[in-house]
Design a protein around this motif. Structure first.
Motif, short mmCIF file in Angstrom:
data_model
loop_
_atom_site.label_atom_id
_atom_site.label_comp_id
_atom_site.label_asym_id
_atom_site.label_seq_id
_atom_site.Cartn_x
_atom_site.Cartn_y
_atom_site.Cartn_z
N HIS A 86 48.13 40.21 45.17
CA HIS A 86 49.59 40.29 45.27
C HIS A 86 50.07 41.62 44.70
CE1 HIS A 86 48.81 38.87 41.24
NE2 HIS A 86 50.06 39.02 40.88
N ASP A 105 49.51 44.86 37.73
CA ASP A 105 48.17 44.71 37.15
C ASP A 105 47.11 44.44 38.22
OD1 ASP A 105 49.73 42.23 37.21
OD2 ASP A 105 47.96 41.25 36.37
N HIS A 106 47.51 44.54 39.50
CA HIS A 106 46.55 44.38 40.60
C HIS A 106 46.54 45.61 41.52
CE1 HIS A 106 45.89 40.08 39.65
NE2 HIS A 106 47.05 40.28 39.06
N ASP A 136 46.43 35.29 41.02
CA ASP A 136 47.18 34.75 39.87
C ASP A 136 47.67 33.33 40.13
OD1 ASP A 136 46.66 37.14 38.69
OD2 ASP A 136 48.74 37.67 38.27
N HIS A 169 42.11 36.27 35.46
CA HIS A 169 42.63 36.71 34.16
C HIS A 169 42.03 35.93 32.99
CE1 HIS A 169 45.53 39.63 35.54
NE2 HIS A 169 46.26 38.77 36.20
ZN ZN Z 1 47.97 39.40 37.34
#
Ligand code: ZN
Length: 296
Positions: A140, A144-145, A235, A280
């Motif tokens: 997505h 952080d991706h 996520d 994560h």
């Molecule tokens: Zn994330």
């Protein structure tokens, strides 16, 4: 020692190949390695100092509030796929193999991430060249991706229309760092229209629509011969406690949809016999072998 030498040679050859390719002509050179069987590489893309409240969790309910950032490379006989690209751009990683704490400033918030290595160096050490990847897919659009998405702009980007539209909207959603994926605007792109997308057309690597966290959020099913089937979570969950205690993050775009997706994927895991790898999950991710080692 031998492996290190081979990999160093591979990196040199890649650098040389990049130099001699005429400017403006896309390199058609295959990846440095071609696999005869499916492989999954896990790369360490850092650790976040997480905030449990954002996930409807309390510190005392959790084993750790740290969160891992993992990036993945799938090597198939017919090509390669990068899945997620970390939280810290490689250009900000100044030294290799030295853990450094980074202060990330987002549009209306900030984060602290500790990272030891660039994604680029890990991909090369495994014997692949970022500029020669076949496909790029992001679970997505969150920062952080996407941090190193630009490095894979030569690849064909596999994305859903709703997600792409949000990424390039005039007023993008929160937690987006557009500069990190700007180059994808000009990438060769496949808009995924079906719930499932069979990347290499043999049923071994399937991108599955898993909406809720974001509208075009997706997870990745990888059918490994020895390890067995693995589902990379994106996520869908962050902490394992979200799964155990049935909590949904405060910032999911549609919490009800997240719940429905979780139920559907639980049924899928049962049917397929797959194991869920929560990307994560600090403890689970720490236990995984990292590239150049791989799962097959
Ligand atoms: Zn994330």
């Amino acid at each position: 020692m031998k492996t290190i030498k081979v990999n160093a040679l591979g990196a040199m050859l890649a650098a040389l190949a990049a130099l001699i390719h005429p400017i403006g002509i896309r390199a058609v050179q295959p990846p440095l390695q071609r696999q005869t069987a499916l492989r999954l590489y896990v790369f360490d893309c850092g650790t976040l100092e997480g905030d449990p409240a954002r996930f409807n969790l309390k510190r005392e309910e959790m084993a750790t509030t740290d969160m891992s950032f993992a990036c993945y490379l799938i090597a198939h006989p017919n090509g390669t796929l990068i899945w997620d690209t970390g939280a810290v751009p490689d250009s900000d990683v100044k030294s290799e193999n030295q853990r450094t704490r980074h202060h990330l400033v987002l549009s209306n918030t900030e984060r602290y991430v500790t990272i030891a290595r660039s994604l680029n160096s890990q991909v090369r050490e495994a014997g692949y060249a970022p500029e020669h990847m076949t496909y790029l897919a992001l679970s997505h659009y969150h920062y952080d991706h996407t941090a190193n998405a630009n490095e894979f702009a030569n690849a064909t980007w596999l994305v859903r229309q709703v997600e792409r539209d949000a990424m390039f909207a005039q007023k993008p959603p929160d937690l987006i760092q557009r500069a990190t994926f700007n180059a994808l605007a000009n990438s060769k792109t496949v808009i995924i229209k079906s719930d499932d997308y069979d990347v290499f057309r043999d049923g071994s690597v399937i991108i599955k629509w898993a909406p809720g966290h974001t509208p075009g959020h997706q997870v990745l099913f990888v059918k490994l011969a020895k390890t067995g089937p693995v589902l990379l979570s994106g996520d869908l969950y962050h902490y394992p406690e979200e799964r155990m205690l049935d909590r949904v993050p405060t910032f999911d775009v549609n919490a009800d949809q997240t719940r429905r997706t979780r139920t559907a994927l639980d049924a899928f895991l049962k049917k397929s016999g797959g194991q869920l790898w929560i990307q994560h999950d600090f403890k689970a991710n720490s236990a995984l072998k990292k590239g150049p080692a791989f799962y097959d």
